[in-house]
Write a protein that holds these residues in place. Structure first.
Motif, PDB file in Angstrom:
ATOM      1  N   ILE A 297      49.376  49.468  78.715  1.00 34.78           N
ATOM      2  CA  ILE A 297      48.657  48.755  77.734  1.00 34.78           C
ATOM      3  C   ILE A 297      47.120  48.840  79.170  1.00 34.78           C
ATOM      4  O   ILE A 297      46.405  48.860  78.467  1.00 34.78           O
ATOM      5  CB  ILE A 297      48.668  48.332  76.860  1.00 34.78           C
ATOM      6  CG1 ILE A 297      49.465  48.376  76.624  1.00 34.78           C
ATOM      7  CG2 ILE A 297      47.537  47.247  76.118  1.00 34.78           C
ATOM      8  CD1 ILE A 297      50.475  47.509  74.969  1.00 34.78           C
ATOM      9  N   LYS A 298      47.691  48.745  80.474  1.00 35.79           N
ATOM     10  CA  LYS A 298      45.972  48.085  81.102  1.00 35.79           C
ATOM     11  C   LYS A 298      45.822  49.246  81.328  1.00 35.79           C
ATOM     12  O   LYS A 298      45.625  50.096  81.495  1.00 35.79           O
ATOM     13  CB  LYS A 298      47.180  47.773  82.601  1.00 35.79           C
ATOM     14  CG  LYS A 298      46.212  46.742  82.596  1.00 35.79           C
ATOM     15  CD  LYS A 298      47.131  46.181  84.868  1.00 35.79           C
ATOM     16  CE  LYS A 298      46.693  45.937  85.326  1.00 35.79           C
ATOM     17  NZ  LYS A 298      47.306  44.802  86.322  1.00 35.79           N
ATOM     18  N   GLY A 299      44.538  48.863  81.320  1.00 32.92           N
ATOM     19  CA  GLY A 299      43.510  49.951  81.559  1.00 32.92           C
ATOM     20  C   GLY A 299      43.418  50.234  80.446  1.00 32.92           C
ATOM     21  O   GLY A 299      41.746  51.426  80.169  1.00 32.92           O
ATOM     22  N   LEU A 300      43.245  50.287  79.059  1.00 31.95           N
ATOM     23  CA  LEU A 300      42.832  51.203  77.718  1.00 31.95           C
ATOM     24  C   LEU A 300      41.819  49.950  76.929  1.00 31.95           C
ATOM     25  O   LEU A 300      41.578  48.791  78.238  1.00 31.95           O
ATOM     26  CB  LEU A 300      44.229  50.946  76.907  1.00 31.95           C
ATOM     27  CG  LEU A 300      45.660  51.222  77.036  1.00 31.95           C
ATOM     28  CD1 LEU A 300      46.539  51.536  76.070  1.00 31.95           C
ATOM     29  CD2 LEU A 300      44.896  53.088  77.464  1.00 31.95           C
TER      30      LEU A 300
ATOM     31  N   GLY B 240      41.746  41.384  63.054  1.00 32.61           N
ATOM     32  CA  GLY B 240      41.362  41.503  61.670  1.00 32.61           C
ATOM     33  C   GLY B 240      42.196  42.896  60.959  1.00 32.61           C
ATOM     34  O   GLY B 240      43.058  43.452  59.981  1.00 32.61           O
ATOM     35  N   LYS B 241      41.275  44.347  61.941  1.00 29.47           N
ATOM     36  CA  LYS B 241      41.693  45.514  60.905  1.00 29.47           C
ATOM     37  C   LYS B 241      42.925  45.920  61.569  1.00 29.47           C
ATOM     38  O   LYS B 241      44.282  46.291  60.515  1.00 29.47           O
ATOM     39  CB  LYS B 241      40.831  46.472  62.222  1.00 29.47           C
ATOM     40  CG  LYS B 241      41.341  47.800  61.404  1.00 29.47           C
ATOM     41  CD  LYS B 241      39.934  49.014  61.739  1.00 29.47           C
ATOM     42  CE  LYS B 241      39.891  49.411  63.248  1.00 29.47           C
ATOM     43  NZ  LYS B 241      38.935  49.832  64.232  1.00 29.47           N
ATOM     44  N   ASN B 242      43.910  45.271  62.521  1.00 30.24           N
ATOM     45  CA  ASN B 242      44.713  46.224  62.887  1.00 30.24           C
ATOM     46  C   ASN B 242      45.681  45.171  62.927  1.00 30.24           C
ATOM     47  O   ASN B 242      47.932  45.707  63.286  1.00 30.24           O
ATOM     48  CB  ASN B 242      44.851  46.336  64.205  1.00 30.24           C
ATOM     49  CG  ASN B 242      43.502  47.481  65.105  1.00 30.24           C
ATOM     50  OD1 ASN B 242      44.684  49.204  64.937  1.00 30.24           O
ATOM     51  ND2 ASN B 242      42.678  47.549  65.754  1.00 30.24           N
ATOM     52  N   PHE B 243      45.722  44.425  62.304  1.00 31.65           N
ATOM     53  CA  PHE B 243      47.304  42.809  62.145  1.00 31.65           C
ATOM     54  C   PHE B 243      46.705  42.271  60.536  1.00 31.65           C
ATOM     55  O   PHE B 243      47.096  41.404  59.956  1.00 31.65           O
ATOM     56  CB  PHE B 243      47.514  41.818  62.943  1.00 31.65           C
ATOM     57  CG  PHE B 243      47.153  42.404  64.191  1.00 31.65           C
ATOM     58  CD1 PHE B 243      48.521  42.711  64.333  1.00 31.65           C
ATOM     59  CD2 PHE B 243      46.239  41.927  65.281  1.00 31.65           C
ATOM     60  CE1 PHE B 243      49.385  43.150  65.471  1.00 31.65           C
ATOM     61  CE2 PHE B 243      46.770  42.964  66.257  1.00 31.65           C
ATOM     62  CZ  PHE B 243      48.788  43.309  66.734  1.00 31.65           C
ATOM     63  N   ASN B 244      45.960  43.279  60.322  1.00 29.05           N
ATOM     64  CA  ASN B 244      45.432  42.745  58.314  1.00 29.05           C
ATOM     65  C   ASN B 244      47.079  42.421  57.028  1.00 29.05           C
ATOM     66  O   ASN B 244      45.997  42.164  56.152  1.00 29.05           O
ATOM     67  CB  ASN B 244      44.789  44.469  57.512  1.00 29.05           C
ATOM     68  CG  ASN B 244      45.323  45.310  58.053  1.00 29.05           C
ATOM     69  OD1 ASN B 244      46.297  45.430  58.257  1.00 29.05           O
ATOM     70  ND2 ASN B 244      44.856  46.688  57.030  1.00 29.05           N
TER      71      ASN B 244
ATOM     72  N   GLY C  30      52.446  49.570  68.248  1.00 29.41           N
ATOM     73  CA  GLY C  30      53.642  50.175  67.662  1.00 29.41           C
ATOM     74  C   GLY C  30      54.414  49.763  68.201  1.00 29.41           C
ATOM     75  O   GLY C  30      55.936  49.749  68.104  1.00 29.41           O
ATOM     76  N   MET C  31      54.658  49.314  70.180  1.00 25.61           N
ATOM     77  CA  MET C  31      55.362  48.981  70.198  1.00 25.61           C
ATOM     78  C   MET C  31      56.741  47.740  69.638  1.00 25.61           C
ATOM     79  O   MET C  31      58.149  48.287  69.342  1.00 25.61           O
ATOM     80  CB  MET C  31      55.323  48.419  71.741  1.00 25.61           C
ATOM     81  CG  MET C  31      54.388  49.423  72.656  1.00 25.61           C
ATOM     82  SD  MET C  31      53.801  48.112  74.076  1.00 25.61           S
ATOM     83  CE  MET C  31      54.001  49.766  75.361  1.00 25.61           C
ATOM     84  N   LEU C  32      55.540  46.605  69.262  1.00 29.72           N
ATOM     85  CA  LEU C  32      56.676  45.444  68.622  1.00 29.72           C
ATOM     86  C   LEU C  32      56.967  45.681  67.080  1.00 29.72           C
ATOM     87  O   LEU C  32      58.841  46.104  67.159  1.00 29.72           O
ATOM     88  CB  LEU C  32      55.591  44.709  68.177  1.00 29.72           C
ATOM     89  CG  LEU C  32      54.376  43.718  68.847  1.00 29.72           C
ATOM     90  CD1 LEU C  32      53.519  43.246  68.502  1.00 29.72           C
ATOM     91  CD2 LEU C  32      55.646  42.567  69.520  1.00 29.72           C
ATOM     92  N   GLU C  33      56.120  47.012  65.966  1.00 28.57           N
ATOM     93  CA  GLU C  33      57.029  47.819  65.573  1.00 28.57           C
ATOM     94  C   GLU C  33      58.454  48.092  65.765  1.00 28.57           C
ATOM     95  O   GLU C  33      59.980  47.643  64.740  1.00 28.57           O
ATOM     96  CB  GLU C  33      56.619  48.591  64.719  1.00 28.57           C
ATOM     97  CG  GLU C  33      55.281  47.697  64.115  1.00 28.57           C
ATOM     98  CD  GLU C  33      54.466  48.470  63.081  1.00 28.57           C
ATOM     99  OE1 GLU C  33      53.853  49.528  63.473  1.00 28.57           O
ATOM    100  OE2 GLU C  33      53.799  47.991  62.252  1.00 28.57           O
ATOM    101  N   SER C  34      58.131  49.230  66.731  1.00 28.80           N
ATOM    102  CA  SER C  34      59.483  49.423  67.231  1.00 28.80           C
ATOM    103  C   SER C  34      60.463  48.958  67.959  1.00 28.80           C
ATOM    104  O   SER C  34      62.054  49.201  67.665  1.00 28.80           O
ATOM    105  CB  SER C  34      59.161  50.088  68.744  1.00 28.80           C
ATOM    106  OG  SER C  34      58.693  49.523  70.032  1.00 28.80           O
TER     107      SER C  34
ATOM    108  N   ILE D  49      46.660  48.318  69.759  1.00 32.91           N
ATOM    109  CA  ILE D  49      46.915  49.572  68.361  1.00 32.91           C
ATOM    110  C   ILE D  49      48.136  50.067  68.460  1.00 32.91           C
ATOM    111  O   ILE D  49      49.319  49.953  68.160  1.00 32.91           O
ATOM    112  CB  ILE D  49      46.769  51.019  68.385  1.00 32.91           C
ATOM    113  CG1 ILE D  49      45.268  50.477  66.661  1.00 32.91           C
ATOM    114  CG2 ILE D  49      47.289  52.246  67.488  1.00 32.91           C
ATOM    115  CD1 ILE D  49      44.568  51.289  67.404  1.00 32.91           C
ATOM    116  N   LYS D  50      48.637  49.856  70.109  1.00 25.86           N
ATOM    117  CA  LYS D  50      50.167  50.947  71.031  1.00 25.86           C
ATOM    118  C   LYS D  50      50.946  49.371  70.767  1.00 25.86           C
ATOM    119  O   LYS D  50      52.229  49.653  71.113  1.00 25.86           O
ATOM    120  CB  LYS D  50      49.752  51.100  72.235  1.00 25.86           C
ATOM    121  CG  LYS D  50      50.703  52.098  73.507  1.00 25.86           C
ATOM    122  CD  LYS D  50      49.845  52.456  74.671  1.00 25.86           C
ATOM    123  CE  LYS D  50      50.804  53.066  74.887  1.00 25.86           C
ATOM    124  NZ  LYS D  50      50.557  54.167  75.389  1.00 25.86           N
ATOM    125  N   LEU D  51      50.279  47.907  71.330  1.00 24.58           N
ATOM    126  CA  LEU D  51      50.781  46.786  71.368  1.00 24.58           C
ATOM    127  C   LEU D  51      51.289  46.580  69.834  1.00 24.58           C
ATOM    128  O   LEU D  51      52.862  46.374  70.140  1.00 24.58           O
ATOM    129  CB  LEU D  51      50.420  45.976  71.677  1.00 24.58           C
ATOM    130  CG  LEU D  51      50.921  44.172  71.327  1.00 24.58           C
ATOM    131  CD1 LEU D  51      52.472  44.342  72.106  1.00 24.58           C
ATOM    132  CD2 LEU D  51      49.867  43.557  71.363  1.00 24.58           C
TER     133      LEU D  51
END
Length: 274
Positions: free
Chosen positions: A125-128, A177-181, A139-143, A135-137
């Protein structure tokens, strides 16, 4: 400058020539002259001069190349040293994570605050950009089987250079708000000083700000709460994090409310008996 001389000896790579002042010099071979032949030459034809210039040119080329390599090696170090974080965003779901951002909202540092966060590999995630990182985080949490739907989340935010940028902050709010709606997001803003105090206590900025809010309004909050709500708060099912002092105060209030409820029940029983 032009010189006249007589060829005294012919070597493989140069001639030995006597100049008019009777001094001997080495010059480049031209057309294989014979010993005793007269010729005219310049400084550029002198073998030692040309050789010295060639060596000097080689040394200068080498020096420039080495200097360029040193610059390429040192500049990233200088840039990294001057790369100062512009803002900080903390996320508390169960993993507790903090991102340091630059002025372009790129993630330049990641801090894992608790054990759950340390178990997740966040290096990619670093550098993004923060939105790409979130968004990547997610996905990681859901996985990792974290259920984000209807879960409680605290988002902490602050600027780290004493500069307020409303558009920047609104962008961060919008991204979260958009990504954790589907989550219940509590947004709390702090200060750079709050960041330092949170770090000293080993908690995220968001949790620290949540405790501050409760500390400031604790009496008003718990007086308006039902017994069920207080018990939920104490059982840490509300997404709000309590320090020991606040927790003790809430427990005292719960005891008072329970006693009041028992007294009300007794009075009601007495009234019915009458």
């Amino acid at each position: 400058m032009w010189y006249k001389g007589i060829v005294m000896e012919v070597k493989d790579k140069y001639l030995i020539v006597m100049r008019e002042d009777s001094t001997l010099v080495k010059i480049d071979i031209k057309d294989k002259p014979k010993v005793g032949e007269r010729l005219i030459f310049t400084d550029e034809d002198i073998y030692e001069v040309r050789e010295a210039k060639s060596l000097k040119k080689k040394n200068m080329t080498l020096f420039i190349a080495l200097a360029a390599v040193l610059v390429l090696c040192i500049l990233p170090i200088i840039n990294n040293g001057n790369l100062k974080a512009y803002a900080l965003v903390s996320l508390d779901i169960n993993p507790s994570i903090e991102f340091e951002l630059d002025e372009n909202k790129n993630i330049i540092n990641i801090y894992t605050i608790n054990t759950d966060a340390k178990s997740i590999d966040l290096e990619d995630i670093k550098g993004l950009n923060i939105e790409e990182g979130v968004i990547k985080l997610k996905g990681m949490l859901e996985s990792e089987k974290y259920n984000l739907k209807n879960d409680n989340m605290i988002v902490g935010f602050t600027f780290l250079r004493g500069i307020e940028d409303l558009n920047y902050e609104e962008d961060i709010k919008g991204i979260m708000g958009k990504n954790f709606n589907e989550s219940k997001v509590l947004y709390l803003k702090g200060t750079k000083d709050d960041c330092e105090k949170a770090k000293e206590r080993g908690i995220s900025l968001g949790r620290y700000e949540a405790e501050l809010d409760i500390d400031d309004d604790i009496e008003d909050i718990i007086e308006d709460m039902s017994v069920e709500e207080i018990m939920k708060l104490l059982n840490n099912n509300s997404g709000v994090y309590l320090n020991e002092e606040v927790k003790d105060e809430i427990e005292d209030e719960l005891e008072d409310k329970l006693e009041e409820g028992q007294n009300d029940d007794r009075e009601e029983d007495d009234s019915n008996n009458d």
